[in-house]
Motif scaffolding. Structure first.
Motif, PDB file in Angstrom:
ATOM      1  N   ALA A  39       0.833  -1.204   0.000  1.00 26.85           N
ATOM      2  CA  ALA A  39       0.000   0.000   0.000  1.00 26.85           C
ATOM      3  C   ALA A  39       0.867   1.254   0.000  1.00 26.85           C
ATOM      4  O   ALA A  39       0.542   2.258  -0.651  1.00 26.85           O
ATOM      5  N   GLY A  40       1.989   1.188   0.711  1.00 28.60           N
ATOM      6  CA  GLY A  40       2.917   2.317   0.716  1.00 28.60           C
ATOM      7  C   GLY A  40       3.503   2.589  -0.659  1.00 28.60           C
ATOM      8  O   GLY A  40       3.671   3.750  -1.062  1.00 28.60           O
ATOM      9  N   LYS A  41       3.805   1.538  -1.389  1.00 27.28           N
ATOM     10  CA  LYS A  41       4.336   1.711  -2.741  1.00 27.28           C
ATOM     11  C   LYS A  41       3.280   2.326  -3.659  1.00 27.28           C
ATOM     12  O   LYS A  41       3.599   3.169  -4.515  1.00 27.28           O
ATOM     13  N   ARG A  45       3.115   5.987  -2.915  1.00 24.22           N
ATOM     14  CA  ARG A  45       4.278   6.707  -3.437  1.00 24.22           C
ATOM     15  C   ARG A  45       4.106   7.086  -4.902  1.00 24.22           C
ATOM     16  O   ARG A  45       4.610   8.128  -5.356  1.00 24.22           O
ATOM     17  N   GLU A  46       3.387   6.274  -5.669  1.00 25.03           N
ATOM     18  CA  GLU A  46       3.229   6.532  -7.104  1.00 25.03           C
ATOM     19  C   GLU A  46       2.572   7.888  -7.367  1.00 25.03           C
ATOM     20  O   GLU A  46       2.892   8.551  -8.365  1.00 25.03           O
ATOM     21  N   HIS A  47       1.634   8.293  -6.505  1.00 25.66           N
ATOM     22  CA  HIS A  47       0.918   9.555  -6.720  1.00 25.66           C
ATOM     23  C   HIS A  47       0.870  10.370  -5.433  1.00 25.66           C
ATOM     24  O   HIS A  47      -0.102  11.090  -5.185  1.00 25.66           O
ATOM     25  N   ALA A  48       1.910  10.264  -4.632  1.00 24.36           N
ATOM     26  CA  ALA A  48       1.921  10.949  -3.332  1.00 24.36           C
ATOM     27  C   ALA A  48       1.858  12.463  -3.519  1.00 24.36           C
ATOM     28  O   ALA A  48       2.567  13.021  -4.368  1.00 24.36           O
ATOM     29  N   PRO A  49       1.024  13.143  -2.752  1.00 29.40           N
ATOM     30  CA  PRO A  49       1.046  14.609  -2.775  1.00 29.40           C
ATOM     31  C   PRO A  49       2.446  15.118  -2.448  1.00 29.40           C
ATOM     32  O   PRO A  49       3.159  14.523  -1.632  1.00 29.40           O
ATOM     33  N   GLU A  50       2.820  16.186  -3.072  1.00 32.82           N
ATOM     34  CA  GLU A  50       4.171  16.716  -2.925  1.00 32.82           C
ATOM     35  C   GLU A  50       4.507  16.981  -1.454  1.00 32.82           C
ATOM     36  O   GLU A  50       3.702  17.532  -0.708  1.00 32.82           O
ATOM     37  N   GLY A  51       5.696  16.568  -1.066  1.00 33.57           N
ATOM     38  CA  GLY A  51       6.166  16.820   0.289  1.00 33.57           C
ATOM     39  C   GLY A  51       5.682  15.830   1.319  1.00 33.57           C
ATOM     40  O   GLY A  51       5.932  16.016   2.518  1.00 33.57           O
ATOM     41  N   THR A  52       4.988  14.765   0.883  1.00 37.42           N
ATOM     42  CA  THR A  52       4.482  13.771   1.829  1.00 37.42           C
ATOM     43  C   THR A  52       5.065  12.401   1.533  1.00 37.42           C
ATOM     44  O   THR A  52       5.494  12.119   0.414  1.00 37.42           O
ATOM     45  N   VAL A  53       5.067  11.555   2.559  1.00 38.22           N
ATOM     46  CA  VAL A  53       5.464  10.157   2.434  1.00 38.22           C
ATOM     47  C   VAL A  53       4.399   9.294   3.088  1.00 38.22           C
ATOM     48  O   VAL A  53       3.456   9.802   3.712  1.00 38.22           O
ATOM     49  N   PHE A  54       4.567   7.992   2.971  1.00 33.94           N
ATOM     50  CA  PHE A  54       3.505   7.087   3.403  1.00 33.94           C
ATOM     51  C   PHE A  54       3.375   7.009   4.920  1.00 33.94           C
ATOM     52  O   PHE A  54       2.282   7.102   5.462  1.00 33.94           O
ATOM     53  N   THR A  55       4.493   6.820   5.624  1.00 37.00           N
ATOM     54  CA  THR A  55       4.406   6.616   7.070  1.00 37.00           C
ATOM     55  C   THR A  55       5.517   7.362   7.798  1.00 37.00           C
ATOM     56  O   THR A  55       6.438   7.891   7.173  1.00 37.00           O
ATOM     57  N   ASP A  56       5.417   7.418   9.103  1.00 37.68           N
ATOM     58  CA  ASP A  56       6.299   8.271   9.897  1.00 37.68           C
ATOM     59  C   ASP A  56       7.710   7.730  10.023  1.00 37.68           C
ATOM     60  O   ASP A  56       8.685   8.461   9.905  1.00 37.68           O
ATOM     61  N   SER A  57       7.840   6.420  10.287  1.00 38.04           N
ATOM     62  CA  SER A  57       9.156   5.884  10.611  1.00 38.04           C
ATOM     63  C   SER A  57       9.206   4.381  10.424  1.00 38.04           C
ATOM     64  O   SER A  57       8.200   3.679  10.612  1.00 38.04           O
ATOM     65  N   ALA A  58      10.381   3.868  10.095  1.00 40.93           N
ATOM     66  CA  ALA A  58      10.586   2.426  10.027  1.00 40.93           C
ATOM     67  C   ALA A  58      10.500   1.802  11.419  1.00 40.93           C
ATOM     68  O   ALA A  58      10.039   0.668  11.582  1.00 40.93           O
ATOM     69  N   SER A  59      10.933   2.551  12.428  1.00 45.01           N
ATOM     70  CA  SER A  59      10.847   2.040  13.799  1.00 45.01           C
ATOM     71  C   SER A  59       9.400   1.824  14.219  1.00 45.01           C
ATOM     72  O   SER A  59       9.080   0.851  14.920  1.00 45.01           O
ATOM     73  N   GLY A  60       8.518   2.734  13.815  1.00 45.92           N
ATOM     74  CA  GLY A  60       7.100   2.570  14.127  1.00 45.92           C
ATOM     75  C   GLY A  60       6.535   1.312  13.509  1.00 45.92           C
ATOM     76  O   GLY A  60       5.733   0.600  14.130  1.00 45.92           O
ATOM     77  N   ALA A 119      12.200   1.674   4.926  1.00 42.97           N
ATOM     78  CA  ALA A 119      13.273   2.667   4.822  1.00 42.97           C
ATOM     79  C   ALA A 119      13.916   2.615   3.445  1.00 42.97           C
ATOM     80  O   ALA A 119      14.149   3.660   2.811  1.00 42.97           O
ATOM     81  N   GLY A 120      14.213   1.412   2.973  1.00 39.69           N
ATOM     82  CA  GLY A 120      14.864   1.264   1.689  1.00 39.69           C
ATOM     83  C   GLY A 120      14.027   1.766   0.527  1.00 39.69           C
ATOM     84  O   GLY A 120      14.568   2.272  -0.469  1.00 39.69           O
ATOM     85  N   GLU A 121      12.725   1.646   0.636  1.00 38.67           N
ATOM     86  CA  GLU A 121      11.819   2.111  -0.414  1.00 38.67           C
ATOM     87  C   GLU A 121      11.484   3.595  -0.267  1.00 38.67           C
ATOM     88  O   GLU A 121      10.687   4.124  -1.034  1.00 38.67           O
ATOM     89  N   THR A 139       0.175   7.858   7.128  1.00 37.23           N
ATOM     90  CA  THR A 139      -0.276   6.819   8.050  1.00 37.23           C
ATOM     91  C   THR A 139       0.669   6.736   9.239  1.00 37.23           C
ATOM     92  O   THR A 139       1.829   7.153   9.164  1.00 37.23           O
ATOM     93  N   VAL A 140       0.159   6.149  10.321  1.00 35.72           N
ATOM     94  CA  VAL A 140       0.978   5.886  11.499  1.00 35.72           C
ATOM     95  C   VAL A 140       0.362   4.706  12.233  1.00 35.72           C
ATOM     96  O   VAL A 140      -0.868   4.557  12.282  1.00 35.72           O
ATOM     97  N   SER A 141       1.206   3.834  12.767  1.00 36.74           N
ATOM     98  CA  SER A 141       0.708   2.758  13.618  1.00 36.74           C
ATOM     99  C   SER A 141       0.011   3.384  14.816  1.00 36.74           C
ATOM    100  O   SER A 141       0.561   4.279  15.457  1.00 36.74           O
ATOM    101  N   CYS A 142      -1.165   2.873  15.158  1.00 38.85           N
ATOM    102  CA  CYS A 142      -2.061   3.673  15.992  1.00 38.85           C
ATOM    103  C   CYS A 142      -2.776   2.852  17.058  1.00 38.85           C
ATOM    104  O   CYS A 142      -3.940   2.475  16.878  1.00 38.85           O
TER     105      CYS A 142
END
Length: 438
Positions: free
Chosen positions: A195-197, A200-215, A254-256, A280-283
């Protein structure tokens, strides 16, 4: 997992409320006494020791108990940070002095308490009013010894969901309805990566899918029955396939380049909510109030919550009764009442602490709960369903040390510094093994 008390607290599930166990970073680590209403003269005084704004007093539960039991007076003391509170608790248990009649224990410490301090604590399963069937099986098991003594009664838990920005999902061409969003990754954390990939294909500018790999790492580990210890109490995190799979998946985020490369519970992370940096964020349930606080009015009705790929838990707490307390019998009775389903439902309604008593889930305060900030999401139903399906986890005395270092030493290096997954893993293992003297 860096600040244990923050992880189980902070958040209200309804507008304007605070969480059950939030820490105030500005508050010095000192004990503060809170005296219940009324005069204690001639009454049995039961003391309760907690960390942070635990919620029991703030929700009015002490006052209600004293009204029902006029011969009892309850006095609470609080130390703001669990990292200051817990070492003192261990010291007092070891010496048998300086203990409150009831003591709070954070979930990351309950395995150590159960393994090393059970003989100094009352077996609460034998207390009148305590019904094992009222509690979730996995929560009950966390505070139960191998020979069947239950030394802690659960107050709250942190069942997992996924919170997401509806506006950002729409712009990226992803569904926004919470049921459809949940189906994107139902049953498999690897689908969350897919879902993150797509995002990413059409992500609004300046945004990413999730907050952190640690999360991501912490969320995946929270849904695994066996993590860092096996059933014999042996440390197995280095050889456990579930841990390595969680590590590899999180490292893939992280790699993606699907993360904002933030460390959770830092000012930069808080700002990420405020400026809509990630979608998104784990919640866990207590995170809802945290998001509302940090995203503020700018995020209102933009956030929603869906089911996590797999049920898991992140956070929670217990009440224990030391045998060396002044009034162990009366304290056990009070602990049973405070953790009964009706009181847990009230604590949820007043403070946002999600009940560990499954018997509370059918009560109106839980079953009908919605959250206006999150588009009137039926949070009672979403999190009750998740809570019931959390696996019974094997927990160990140093779970917090292992998870904190996997997250904040190892995965953070992969996410923020571009280290390879193997380099990050080796750095975490070295730190953990030194800490555990392995």
């Amino acid at each position: 997992m860096r600040r244990a008390a923050v992880l189980v607290a902070v958040a209200a599930l309804t507008a304007g409320l605070l969480s059950g166990c939030a820490d105030d970073p500005a508050e010095p680590p000192r004990a503060r006494a809170h005296t219940g209403g009324g005069n204690a003269e001639g009454k049995t005084v039961i003391t309760v020791g907690v960390y942070g704004a635990f919620g029991l007093q703030e929700a009015g539960l002490y006052d209600e108990y004293m009204r029902q039991n006029p011969g009892i007076h309850i006095r609470q003391t609080s130390i703001q940070r669990n990292e200051n509170y817990y070492p003192q608790l261990l010291t007092h248990l070891g010496s048998g002095s300086g203990l409150a009649d009831i003591q709070a224990v954070e979930v990351n410490n309950i395995a150590e308490i159960t393994a090393t301090q059970a003989d100094r604590l009352v077996d609460l399963s034998r207390t009148d009013g305590v019904r094992r069937a009222d509690f979730l099986d996995w929560k009950w098991a966390q505070a139960t010894t191998g020979d069947g003594r239950t030394v802690g009664l659960g107050t709250d838990i942190g069942p997992q969901g996924i919170c997401y920005r509806k506006d950002l999902y729409a712009k990226a061409g992803l569904p926004t309805d919470r049921e459809a969003v949940g189906r994107l990754w139902a049953g498999d954390w690897a689908k969350y990566l897919e879902a993150g990939k797509r995002y990413r294909e059409h992500a609004p500018e300046g945004t990413v899918f999730t907050d952190s790999a640690s999360g991501v790492l912490n969320a995946v580990l929270g849904s695994s029955p066996v993590r860092f210890y096996d059933e014999d109490g042996e440390v197995v995190y280095k050889t456990n396939p579930a841990v390595r799979d969680a590590w590899d998946l999180a490292a893939s985020f992280a790699g993606e380049r699907l993360t904002a490369r933030l460390q959770q519970f830092t000012p930069a992370w808080d700002q990420g909510f405020a400026n809509g940096r990630f979608a998104t964020v784990s919640c866990p349930a207590w995170m809802l109030g945290y998001i509302q606080d940090k995203a503020g009015r700018a995020g209102e009705d933009k956030w929603d919550v869906a089911a996590a790929p797999r049920p898991g838990n992140w956070g929670g707490s217990f009440l224990v009764v030391p045998k060396a307390g002044a009034h162990p019998r009366e304290a056990a009775k009070l602990a049973a009442w405070l953790t009964a389903p009706a009181q847990q439902a009230r604590l949820f309604a007043e403070r946002g602490s999600f009940p560990s008593a499954g018997a509370a889930y059918g009560l109106p305060a839980v079953a009908g709960a919605t959250h206006p900030y999150f588009g009137d999401a039926p949070i009672g139903r979403i999190y009750s369903r998740a809570a019931r399906d959390v696996p019974v986890q094997t927990v160990g005395p140093k779970d917090l040390i292992i998870q904190q270092n996997l997250s904040d030493v190892g995965m953070l290096q992969v996410d923020q510094k571009g280290r390879t997954p193997r380099q990050g893993w080796d750095a975490a293992v070295k730190t953990i093994d030194n800490a555990l003297d392995l």
